[in-house]
Design a protein around this motif. Structure first.
Motif, short mmCIF file in Angstrom:
data_model
loop_
_atom_site.label_atom_id
_atom_site.label_comp_id
_atom_site.label_asym_id
_atom_site.label_seq_id
_atom_site.Cartn_x
_atom_site.Cartn_y
_atom_site.Cartn_z
N ASP A 127 0.78 -1.43 0.07
CA ASP A 127 0.05 0.05 -0.02
C ASP A 127 0.89 1.21 0.12
O ASP A 127 2.02 1.23 0.51
CB ASP A 127 -0.83 -0.02 1.20
N PRO A 128 0.47 2.41 -0.63
CA PRO A 128 1.21 3.53 -0.69
C PRO A 128 1.37 4.12 0.97
O PRO A 128 0.38 4.25 1.68
CB PRO A 128 0.27 4.46 -1.62
N ALA A 129 2.59 4.85 1.06
CA ALA A 129 2.76 5.54 2.37
C ALA A 129 2.48 6.89 2.19
O ALA A 129 3.52 7.67 2.16
CB ALA A 129 4.23 5.11 2.86
N TRP A 130 1.31 7.46 2.13
CA TRP A 130 0.94 8.73 1.69
C TRP A 130 1.74 9.71 2.61
O TRP A 130 2.09 10.56 2.06
CB TRP A 130 -0.55 8.77 1.57
N ALA A 131 1.72 9.28 3.83
CA ALA A 131 2.20 10.31 4.92
C ALA A 131 3.65 10.55 4.21
O ALA A 131 4.22 11.86 4.58
CB ALA A 131 2.00 10.00 6.06
N LYS A 132 4.35 9.51 4.28
CA LYS A 132 5.79 9.86 3.83
C LYS A 132 5.95 10.27 2.51
O LYS A 132 7.05 11.28 2.29
CB LYS A 132 6.52 8.41 3.78
N TYR A 133 5.26 9.99 1.45
CA TYR A 133 5.37 10.78 0.38
C TYR A 133 5.12 12.22 0.39
O TYR A 133 5.79 13.03 -0.46
CB TYR A 133 4.16 10.11 -0.93
N GLN A 134 3.91 12.51 1.17
CA GLN A 134 4.03 14.01 1.44
C GLN A 134 5.20 14.59 2.00
O GLN A 134 5.52 15.80 1.51
CB GLN A 134 2.83 14.25 2.47
N GLU A 135 6.05 14.00 2.90
CA GLU A 135 7.20 14.53 3.24
C GLU A 135 8.17 14.92 2.43
O GLU A 135 8.95 15.80 2.27
CB GLU A 135 8.06 13.77 4.63
N ILE A 136 8.27 13.64 1.54
CA ILE A 136 9.46 13.59 0.45
C ILE A 136 9.14 14.61 -0.68
O ILE A 136 10.03 15.54 -1.06
CB ILE A 136 9.26 12.27 -0.16
N VAL A 137 7.94 14.78 -0.98
CA VAL A 137 7.57 15.84 -1.85
C VAL A 137 7.72 17.18 -1.53
O VAL A 137 8.14 18.08 -2.33
CB VAL A 137 6.16 15.41 -2.61
N ALA A 138 7.42 17.61 -0.36
CA ALA A 138 7.41 18.71 0.31
C ALA A 138 8.79 19.15 0.05
O ALA A 138 9.24 20.31 -0.31
CB ALA A 138 7.00 18.73 1.63
N LEU A 139 9.80 18.34 0.62
CA LEU A 139 11.20 18.68 0.63
C LEU A 139 11.72 18.75 -0.62
O LEU A 139 12.51 19.88 -1.07
CB LEU A 139 11.97 17.51 1.34
N TRP A 140 11.44 17.87 -1.62
CA TRP A 140 11.90 18.07 -3.18
C TRP A 140 11.57 19.41 -3.95
O TRP A 140 12.29 19.75 -4.53
CB TRP A 140 11.23 16.82 -3.67
N VAL A 141 10.21 19.61 -3.42
CA VAL A 141 9.67 20.86 -4.14
C VAL A 141 10.30 22.26 -3.49
O VAL A 141 10.72 22.99 -3.93
CB VAL A 141 8.33 21.23 -4.11
N ALA A 142 10.73 22.03 -2.27
CA ALA A 142 11.22 23.20 -1.64
C ALA A 142 12.68 23.27 -1.78
O ALA A 142 13.26 24.48 -1.67
CB ALA A 142 11.23 22.80 0.08
N VAL A 143 13.25 22.36 -2.14
CA VAL A 143 14.81 22.24 -2.24
C VAL A 143 15.36 23.40 -3.13
O VAL A 143 16.18 24.24 -3.00
CB VAL A 143 15.27 21.14 -2.85
N PRO A 144 14.89 23.35 -4.40
CA PRO A 144 15.11 24.41 -5.67
C PRO A 144 15.01 25.87 -4.91
O PRO A 144 15.75 26.77 -5.37
CB PRO A 144 14.56 24.29 -6.72
N PHE A 145 13.83 26.17 -4.32
CA PHE A 145 13.34 27.36 -3.83
C PHE A 145 14.18 27.94 -2.52
O PHE A 145 14.74 29.00 -2.44
CB PHE A 145 11.88 27.78 -3.65
N ALA A 146 14.57 26.94 -1.71
CA ALA A 146 15.17 27.18 -0.62
C ALA A 146 16.76 27.20 -0.73
O ALA A 146 17.51 28.29 -0.49
CB ALA A 146 15.00 26.25 0.64
N GLY A 147 17.17 26.15 -1.49
CA GLY A 147 18.69 26.25 -1.59
C GLY A 147 19.27 27.36 -2.70
O GLY A 147 19.93 28.07 -2.51
N GLY A 148 18.22 27.66 -3.82
CA GLY A 148 18.52 28.41 -4.74
C GLY A 148 18.33 29.84 -4.28
O GLY A 148 19.32 30.88 -4.26
#
Length: 395
Positions: A127-148
């Protein structure tokens, strides 16, 4: 015999894990940490590959547990990866990363591994681990904006003639010291756990408020690092900047080992349970794989990152590495798989735009983003499809 397959299949899974570790060492963890330092001519390509391999090995052993556990046990629920599933996931991701290494494009390793593991896990009936996916996607999306964004602001500050470098650079070093004081290491904690310098201080001073001790230890570490660099800059400003830049590269390389080793070992972790192998021994094996990849394959990607994305000087390199270190340690702390290629490339681009976009390759940026997205989709599709086909053949 191990559950879900023969011993031979299990050994193939181990070999696939080592191959993945090599591919990560050659691509993500082996190339990205020192790329800004190489771009600023602070260190040679070959020497950077050698040093980053050793530091990556240390990071894998001392900080690799969190992400390894997350990739191995938290991406899919209600199912344990079989040896066949682990082989398919690891080989799928490793091949995609290796293609990126030899083509000169930094494939996002975390995207490929996550996509492949989720793909085979769903095909296995999990089964999909939706809670973990939300954490992962949130960080992946934030990286270019925060890091850059942080890299852009830092580079702009260092370029501002109204801000003396003799003050700005030590202050930035103080920020790094504050982060380092709160980084958790296995050697500082009790058996099976990690602890930070601030945590050790709080334990050693039980009569004082924990918050007060944490703040005091953080400020002390920040002040110490800032003063040391300020003293170094007094004698020779250029040498002091180079020393700071190399230290930052070393910290990022260490962080890369702690984060990226989990991408290679995570899918293998459930298969090791019957053998009761200590996790530190597993992390050491993965770290050696990273080391070999860094020494044999990283120079090509170091060149690509240090020269093809932006013409970096010492200031912009420092600006790129500070947010990279902070984001990497955040990912390690929360056990989130993250791509170092995404972190470093975003920071390099952000620092490059601080100079009006000078030397930033728009075409290279576009191809890289497409490669990141494509690798996630392709890894998921191949993982699901290949495992389904293999499962039918073996049934």
């Amino acid at each position: 015999m191990v559950a879900g397959g023969t011993l031979a299949t299990f050994l193939v899974a181990g070999a696939a894990s080592l191959f993945m570790a090599w591919a990560i060492g050659a691509g993500s963890s082996g190339s990205t940490p020192f790329a800004p330092a190489v771009g600023a001519n602070a260190i040679s390509v070959m020497r950077a590959g050698f040093i980053v391999g050793l530091l990556g090995l240390a990071g894998a052993v001392l900080q690799g547990a969190n992400v390894t556990e997350a990739v191995g046990r938290e991406l899919i629920l209600n199912v344990t990866l079989s040896p066949t599933a682990a082989v398919v996931a690891l080989i799928t991701a490793a091949v995609l990363v290796a293609i990126g290494v030899f083509a000169g494009y930094p494939i996002a390793t975390a995207f490929t591994v996550t996509g492949a593991v989720v793909g085979v896990g769903l095909a296995l009936g999990g089964d999909p681990a939706w809670a973990k996916y939300q954490e992962i996607v949130a960080l992946w999306v934030a990286v270019p904006f925060a890091g850059g964004g942080i890299a852009y602001g830092t580079a702009r500050t260092l370029r501002d003639e109204r801000v003396p470098e003799s003050i700005a650079v030590p202050l930035l070093a103080g920020v790094v010291g504050a982060i380092l004081a709160n980084v958790r290491f296995v050697v500082l904690g009790p058996p099976g756990e990690a602890a930070s310098l601030t945590g050790v201080a709080a334990t050693a001073l039980p009569d004082f408020s924990s918050l007060l001790v944490y703040v005091g230890a953080t400020l002390a570490a920040a002040t110490l690092v800032a003063v040391v660099l300020w003293w170094d800059l007094r004698g020779n400003p250029e040498a002091g900047q180079r020393h700071f830049l190399l230290a930052l590269g070393g910290l990022v390389a260490f962080s890369a080992g702690g984060s990226q080793v989990g991408l290679a070992l995570g899918p293998l972790l459930p298969l090791l349970d019957p053998f009761e192998i200590p996790l530190v021994a597993v992390l050491l094996g993965g770290g050696l794989g990273l080391l070999l990849g860094s020494w044999t394959g990283a120079p090509r990607m170091i060149k690509a990152l240090s020269q093809d994305y932006s013409a970096l000087g010492p200031r912009r390199s420092i600006a790129a590495l500070i947010p990279s270190f902070a984001i990497a340690q955040t990912a390690v702390f929360f056990g989130i798989p993250v791509s170092f290629n995404e972190i470093i490339v975003s920071a390099i681009i952000g620092s490059g735009f601080a100079a009006g976009g000078s030397g930033v390759s728009g075409a290279k940026m576009g191809y890289t983003v497409l490669a990141w997205i494509g690798s996630l989709v392709l890894a998921f599709t191949l993982g699901y499809g290949v495992f389904t086909a293999v499962d039918v053949l073996l049934a």
